[in-house]
Design a protein around this motif. Structure first.
Motif, PDB file in Angstrom:
ATOM      1  N   VAL A  50     -45.881  16.442 -37.491  1.00 23.20           N
ATOM      2  CA  VAL A  50     -45.083  16.678 -38.682  1.00 23.20           C
ATOM      3  C   VAL A  50     -45.987  16.427 -39.877  1.00 23.20           C
ATOM      4  O   VAL A  50     -46.806  15.507 -39.865  1.00 23.20           O
ATOM      5  N   CYS A  51     -45.890  17.279 -40.881  1.00 22.49           N
ATOM      6  CA  CYS A  51     -46.751  17.179 -42.054  1.00 22.49           C
ATOM      7  C   CYS A  51     -45.943  16.643 -43.228  1.00 22.49           C
ATOM      8  O   CYS A  51     -44.863  17.163 -43.529  1.00 22.49           O
ATOM      9  N   VAL A  52     -46.449  15.614 -43.874  1.00 24.47           N
ATOM     10  CA  VAL A  52     -45.717  14.976 -44.962  1.00 24.47           C
ATOM     11  C   VAL A  52     -46.559  14.994 -46.235  1.00 24.47           C
ATOM     12  O   VAL A  52     -47.794  15.015 -46.180  1.00 24.47           O
ATOM     13  N   PRO A  53     -45.912  14.989 -47.405  1.00 24.09           N
ATOM     14  CA  PRO A  53     -46.652  14.944 -48.669  1.00 24.09           C
ATOM     15  C   PRO A  53     -47.128  13.539 -48.985  1.00 24.09           C
ATOM     16  O   PRO A  53     -46.755  12.563 -48.309  1.00 24.09           O
ATOM     17  N   ARG A  54     -47.935  13.412 -50.005  1.00 23.64           N
ATOM     18  CA  ARG A  54     -48.389  12.096 -50.485  1.00 23.64           C
ATOM     19  C   ARG A  54     -47.170  11.249 -50.852  1.00 23.64           C
ATOM     20  O   ARG A  54     -46.227  11.738 -51.494  1.00 23.64           O
ATOM     21  N   GLN A  55     -47.197   9.994 -50.455  1.00 29.03           N
ATOM     22  CA  GLN A  55     -46.068   9.100 -50.699  1.00 29.03           C
ATOM     23  C   GLN A  55     -46.334   8.175 -51.893  1.00 29.03           C
ATOM     24  O   GLN A  55     -47.482   7.843 -52.191  1.00 29.03           O
ATOM     25  N   LYS A  56     -45.257   7.744 -52.549  1.00 25.73           N
ATOM     26  CA  LYS A  56     -45.367   6.813 -53.674  1.00 25.73           C
ATOM     27  C   LYS A  56     -45.175   5.375 -53.231  1.00 25.73           C
ATOM     28  O   LYS A  56     -45.498   4.440 -53.960  1.00 25.73           O
ATOM     29  N   ASP A  57     -44.610   5.185 -52.041  1.00 25.82           N
ATOM     30  CA  ASP A  57     -44.375   3.838 -51.520  1.00 25.82           C
ATOM     31  C   ASP A  57     -44.382   3.913 -49.999  1.00 25.82           C
ATOM     32  O   ASP A  57     -44.837   4.904 -49.423  1.00 25.82           O
ATOM     33  N   ASN A  58     -43.844   2.885 -49.353  1.00 29.53           N
ATOM     34  CA  ASN A  58     -43.854   2.829 -47.891  1.00 29.53           C
ATOM     35  C   ASN A  58     -42.492   3.136 -47.278  1.00 29.53           C
ATOM     36  O   ASN A  58     -42.168   2.657 -46.185  1.00 29.53           O
ATOM     37  N   SER A  59     -41.687   3.940 -47.958  1.00 32.41           N
ATOM     38  CA  SER A  59     -40.311   4.174 -47.515  1.00 32.41           C
ATOM     39  C   SER A  59     -40.181   5.280 -46.466  1.00 32.41           C
ATOM     40  O   SER A  59     -39.065   5.591 -46.039  1.00 32.41           O
ATOM     41  N   LEU A  60     -41.282   5.883 -46.041  1.00 32.65           N
ATOM     42  CA  LEU A  60     -41.221   6.960 -45.047  1.00 32.65           C
ATOM     43  C   LEU A  60     -40.610   6.438 -43.751  1.00 32.65           C
ATOM     44  O   LEU A  60     -40.987   5.373 -43.250  1.00 32.65           O
ATOM     45  N   MET A  61     -39.662   7.209 -43.197  1.00 33.85           N
ATOM     46  CA  MET A  61     -38.967   6.816 -41.976  1.00 33.85           C
ATOM     47  C   MET A  61     -39.220   7.836 -40.874  1.00 33.85           C
ATOM     48  O   MET A  61     -39.461   9.015 -41.140  1.00 33.85           O
ATOM     49  N   LEU A  62     -39.118   7.349 -39.623  1.00 35.41           N
ATOM     50  CA  LEU A  62     -39.217   8.229 -38.462  1.00 35.41           C
ATOM     51  C   LEU A  62     -37.972   8.014 -37.615  1.00 35.41           C
ATOM     52  O   LEU A  62     -37.681   6.888 -37.199  1.00 35.41           O
ATOM     53  N   ASP A  63     -37.225   9.103 -37.392  1.00 36.78           N
ATOM     54  CA  ASP A  63     -36.014   9.035 -36.575  1.00 36.78           C
ATOM     55  C   ASP A  63     -36.306   9.603 -35.193  1.00 36.78           C
ATOM     56  O   ASP A  63     -36.967  10.638 -35.059  1.00 36.78           O
ATOM     57  N   MET A  64     -35.788   8.922 -34.180  1.00 39.18           N
ATOM     58  CA  MET A  64     -35.831   9.427 -32.825  1.00 39.18           C
ATOM     59  C   MET A  64     -34.398   9.712 -32.403  1.00 39.18           C
ATOM     60  O   MET A  64     -33.554   8.803 -32.348  1.00 39.18           O
ATOM     61  N   ILE A  65     -34.121  10.989 -32.109  1.00 41.60           N
ATOM     62  CA  ILE A  65     -32.758  11.446 -31.865  1.00 41.60           C
ATOM     63  C   ILE A  65     -32.645  11.855 -30.401  1.00 41.60           C
ATOM     64  O   ILE A  65     -33.351  12.761 -29.938  1.00 41.60           O
ATOM     65  N   SER A  66     -31.775  11.185 -29.665  1.00 45.39           N
ATOM     66  CA  SER A  66     -31.610  11.463 -28.248  1.00 45.39           C
ATOM     67  C   SER A  66     -30.744  12.706 -28.041  1.00 45.39           C
ATOM     68  O   SER A  66     -30.140  13.230 -28.984  1.00 45.39           O
ATOM     69  N   GLU A  67     -30.676  13.160 -26.790  1.00 43.96           N
ATOM     70  CA  GLU A  67     -29.909  14.368 -26.474  1.00 43.96           C
ATOM     71  C   GLU A  67     -28.427  14.202 -26.772  1.00 43.96           C
ATOM     72  O   GLU A  67     -27.737  15.178 -27.090  1.00 43.96           O
ATOM     73  N   ASP A  68     -27.921  12.961 -26.670  1.00 43.93           N
ATOM     74  CA  ASP A  68     -26.497  12.740 -26.945  1.00 43.93           C
ATOM     75  C   ASP A  68     -26.220  12.477 -28.426  1.00 43.93           C
ATOM     76  O   ASP A  68     -25.105  12.123 -28.796  1.00 43.93           O
ATOM     77  N   GLY A  69     -27.259  12.600 -29.276  1.00 48.93           N
ATOM     78  CA  GLY A  69     -27.072  12.444 -30.715  1.00 48.93           C
ATOM     79  C   GLY A  69     -27.342  11.062 -31.243  1.00 48.93           C
ATOM     80  O   GLY A  69     -27.246  10.834 -32.458  1.00 48.93           O
TER      81      GLY A  69
END
Length: 281
Positions: A208-227
């Motif tokens: 996944v490609c992300v832009p330059r960040q201003k702080d450390n608030s970037l999150m990563l979600d892991m979504i299972s098959e059941d939601g």
């Protein structure tokens, strides 16, 4: 003698443009944009150039690019921006006719990078739901109050490609989200909702490609098959691993995720963090 005087005066009489007696504030400024040597390859392939700033009420002749591919201009309440795409086959500079004032000069590679329509102070907005394009940008400020002006630009890597190595059972969709949705006319990260699902390239790598960040608030979600969703503060993990969002050229990063029923381990370079789950999923 009469013929001699006529020969001397004739170019002054017929020369187009502003004369010495006219108000030269209404004349365009010849703006030279000079790029760095390491930009040469990108210049040959084509870059986008944007001028943004205030303009005089009377208006001016705006732009004259010999190698112009396409251009758009707009006027909003005493403010104007103009986009054009150019290729520079040889050399490291291009000359434009610009209106006078304090201008922001922005450059973008590749020139055809998908971008949404400009919105207020936002110059380059990432389409919601899409990764950041793999762009290089440059920003400089210049005053074009004189007949000629020069501005120096250097294209910088303004995207971070996060490659994700997933080890674990089950099938999960991985999504990045944050608070930067593009870049403003000042060249700085522009605040707004960013949300992008990780993709798989032809080699099977997840990224996944992300832009330059201003702080450390970037999150990563892991979504299972059941939601079911588990969210991780990947911005903090990148910071703890030594990643620098303020570097001139953003580095790509590889993240290894070892996902088990009761824990998950993130590994970035030689740094790692293991989180224990309170419940089994």
């Amino acid at each position: 003698m009469s013929l001699f005087l006529f020969a001397v005066l004739q170019p002054l009489i017929t020369c187009p443009g502003c004369s010495v007696k006219e108000d030269r504030d209404q004349c365009p400024c010849i703006l030279r944009i000079v790029y760095a040597e390491d930009d040469a390859e990108m210049l040959e392939k084509g870059i986008g150039i944007c001028l943004d700033g205030k303009f005089a009420a009377n208006g001016l002749e705006l732009l004259d690019v010999g190698r112009n591919l396409a251009s758009e201009r707009s006027f909003t309440g005493g403010r104007m921006h103009l986009d054009t795409a150019v290729t520079i086959i040889s050399g490291l500079e291009v000359s434009l006719k610009a209106w006078r004032g304090d201008l922001d000069v922005l450059s973008l590679y590749p020139a055809d990078a998908e971008r949404m329509e400009e919105d207020g102070e936002c110059w380059f907005r990432i389409r919601e739901g899409s990764s950041c394009p793999e762009i290089w940008t440059a920003h400089s400020s210049v005053n074009t109050g004189s007949d000629r002006a020069v501005v120096n630009c250097n294209l910088r890597k303004n995207h971070c490609l996060l490659r994700i190595i997933f080890n674990g059972t089950g099938s999960y969709r991985i999504r990045a989200r944050g608070g930067v949705c593009g870049y403003g006319y000042d060249g700085e990260p522009y605040p707004g909702s960013f949300r992008a699902d990780a993709e798989t390239d032809e080699d099977g790598s997840i990224y996944v490609c992300v832009p330059r960040q201003k702080d450390n608030s970037l999150m990563l979600d892991m979504i299972s098959e059941d939601g079911g969703v588990r969210s991780f503060a990947i911005g903090n993990y990148l910071a703890e691993s030594g990643y620098d969002w303020n570097s001139d050229d953003l580095h790509d990063a590889a993240i290894t995720i070892d996902y088990a029923a009761t824990s998950v381990t993130f590994t970035i370079d030689k740094w790692s963090r293991t989180l224990q789950f309170e419940t089994v999923i």
